[in-house]
Write an enzyme that holds these catalytic residues in place. Structure first.
Site, PDB file in Angstrom:
ATOM      1  N   LYS A 101      -3.963   1.852  -0.929  1.00  0.00           N
ATOM      2  CA  LYS A 101      -3.296   1.632   0.347  1.00  0.00           C
ATOM      3  C   LYS A 101      -3.761   2.703   1.332  1.00  0.00           C
ATOM      4  CE  LYS A 101       1.437   1.131   2.187  1.00  0.00           C
ATOM      5  NZ  LYS A 101       2.877   1.146   1.797  1.00  0.00           N
ATOM      6  N   SER A 182       5.480  -2.723   3.103  1.00  0.00           N
ATOM      7  CA  SER A 182       4.312  -2.364   3.875  1.00  0.00           C
ATOM      8  C   SER A 182       3.005  -2.456   3.096  1.00  0.00           C
ATOM      9  CB  SER A 182       4.479  -0.941   4.432  1.00  0.00           C
ATOM     10  OG  SER A 182       4.584   0.020   3.381  1.00  0.00           O
ATOM     11  N   SER A 206       8.536  -1.636  -0.225  1.00  0.00           N
ATOM     12  CA  SER A 206       7.161  -1.780   0.251  1.00  0.00           C
ATOM     13  C   SER A 206       6.152  -2.124  -0.832  1.00  0.00           C
ATOM     14  CB  SER A 206       6.715  -0.511   0.981  1.00  0.00           C
ATOM     15  OG  SER A 206       7.360  -0.416   2.226  1.00  0.00           O
TER      16      SER A 206
END
Length: 521
Positions: A101, A182, A206
């Site tokens: 990420k 996210s 997330s």
């Protein structure tokens, strides 16, 4: 690469092309076995994933799951192949391509942007411990994944999966539906076969929400199991990185590598037993009756599978979430201000925004940053009193108590439960860039997130063409238990259908009449 050429290339190494609904993606263990036998090299595998990304990220379904590719991935894979020939494999991740990420620092030629134009020059001088652990295990860091900008902590009405750097991440099952956030890019990349696995991060939902909505497995570990150093922060009392993969076994392998040589070193794969659910007492959490009827049948079928596997199920009342959510909001605002100020102050000199106040000004001066939603959370955080404030300290104590001692701990202890299960969240809603994420999307992410306890989401089925996940939630340090039970459940549930990249589920008339979908869980 042309789709026919890509399909031919994929079949040569035993992997499906993006457009084919044929064999499922191979597991990490299967890829490792091919490399051990000489049927496959890490370099060839990296090349395959690069071609898959080329065909799906900007072209084809245009998933926008990847923000940056490691320009040295092929040479690193080549070196790992040579190391295998000369010294053998380091372990089960040797030569396996993994994505990070893009809020996790890696010491290579890729910046760590958190999706923001303010951090496009944020090139790290050292790996975050999470990235360093992957490299030590022999994994190839293939690239950085898109995310909800600033990990979905800029606006109270965001569009999940959108960032100014990466654009909008699209759900590979139905392209006009959200991938949640996210860690949207980390989830989509795995679901669409762009890498063998990925690393996400979670403050509240997330990892688990995007895993649920894209049909993969995601684990939010116990707070403190993995180092948060080198990861763009939201809240130090809740933030954690975590593994995301196609199967529970893949996630267990990743987690084992991430904790290797540390205080919590464990071989999580060794505990994956098909009989793990037998004699377990499991608490059952439910959404409000009638709120999501489309999921009721899928959830009931999953509960039946748990019983058939030998578990005893106990209905558990859901505590009132309003006081916990209010306390969490206060904690996050204060901790974000302190954390992001410290992070930006220590960033490389090329990063010109050095604190939250300057970041707010940067966004105001950049119309592209604010074209879809604002930064009211940033403004509220800037106005918060900080970590020395008595109100913050009281909210932190209250949130931990409500989520832990009076929340999950009490629920587990009063009925002598081993763990809890729940629907992770609802099925994916249609993306709405005007009104943002859906306001009525329920989830069971907050209790575990605030308490700092582990939370595993495993696919349990599909609503129409949209995946939904089953959550396994346990006490602190119960990752081994959750992974074992999730593994046993997945054997009973079976695999999901591969993504079909459908443009939409609605007819044009129905889509035009559908209401806006405002706020993510």
């Amino acid at each position: 690469m042309h789709r026919a050429m890509l399909l031919a290339f994929a079949l040569v190494i035993g992997l499906p092309a993006w457009s084919a609904n044929v064999n499922p993606e191979p597991s990490i263990a299967e890829l490792q076995a091919k490399m051990a036998s000489g049927q496959l090299s890490a370099e060839t595998l990296v090349q395959h994933y690069l071609e898959r990304i080329n065909a799906t990220n900007q072209q084809g379904p245009a998933l926008h799951a990847i923000i940056a590719l490691n320009p040295d991935a092929l040479s690193q894979a080549h070196a790992l192949d040579q190391e295998r020939r000369e010294h053998g494999a380091r372990g089960p991740l040797h030569g396996i391509p993994v994505l990070l990420k893009d809020n996790i620092e890696s010491a290579d030629r890729m910046p760590t942007t958190a999706g923001s134009l303010a951090l496009v020059d944020n090139f790290a001088v050292a790996d975050a411990p999470v990235a360093a652990a992957l490299r030590a295990a022999g994994a190839v860091i293939l690239g950085k994944t898109n995310l909800s900008e600033w990990a979905n902590y800029r606006s109270s009405h965001p569009t999940s999966g959108w960032s100014a750097v990466g654009g909008l991440t699209r759900n590979p099952y139905v392209l006009d539906r959200t991938a949640c956030g996210s860690s949207s890019g980390s989830a989509v990349a795995v679901a669409a076969g762009m890498a063998a696995a990925s690393i996400g991060s979670e403050t509240d939902g997330s990892i688990t929400c995007p895993a649920s909505m894209t049909g993969i497995v995601g684990l939010k570990p116990t707070l403190g199991l993995l180092s948060q150093r080198g990861i763009v922060p939201i809240a130090h009392s809740q933030d954690t990185a975590g593994p995301m993969g196609r199967t529970v076994a893949d996630v267990a392998l990743l987690l084992s590598a991430l904790v290797a040589h540390g205080a919590h070193e464990t071989d999580y794969g060794a505990g994956l037993d098909p009989d793990s659910l037998r004699h377990k007492r499991i608490g059952v959490l439910r959404f409000k009756p009638g709120s999501h009827p489309e999921m009721d049948q899928i959830y009931e079928r999953s509960l039946r599978r748990l019983r058939e596997a030998g578990a005893t199920l106990v209905e558990v009342a859901t505590p009132d979430s309003a006081p916990l959510e209010a306390a969490e909001r206060t904690v996050l605002l204060n901790e974000f201000k302190a954390g992001i100020n410290a992070y930006l102050a220590a960033a490389p000199a090329a990063v010109k925004t050095r604190d939250l106040a300057q970041l707010i000004d940067f966004n105001r001066a950049s119309p592209y940053e604010l074209q879809y939603f604002g930064q009211d959370i940033f403004v509220s955080a800037q106005q918060s009193p900080g970590l020395d404030d008595a109100g913050y300290r009281a909210a932190l104590e209250q949130s931990k108590r409500l989520a832990g001692a009076q929340g999950l701990d009490q629920m587990l202890q009063q009925d002598r439960l081993d763990l809890l299960v729940a629907p992770t969240t609802t099925a994916a809603w249609r993306v709405d860039r005007i009104y943002g994420d859906r306001a009525d999307a329920d989830s069971y992410t907050t209790l575990a997130a605030v308490a700092g306890y582990p939370h595993l989401s495993v696919p349990m089925g599909q609503v129409d063409e949209l995946p939904v996940g089953l959550s396994f939630i346990g006490p602190a340090w119960s990752e081994q238990l959750l992974l074992a039970c999730g593994y046993a459940f997945s054997l009973h549930a079976g695999p999901l259908a591969a993504p079909q990249y459908l443009p939409t589920l609605e007819t044009p008339a129905a889509a035009a009449a559908s209401p806006g979908a405002p706020r993510a869980p």
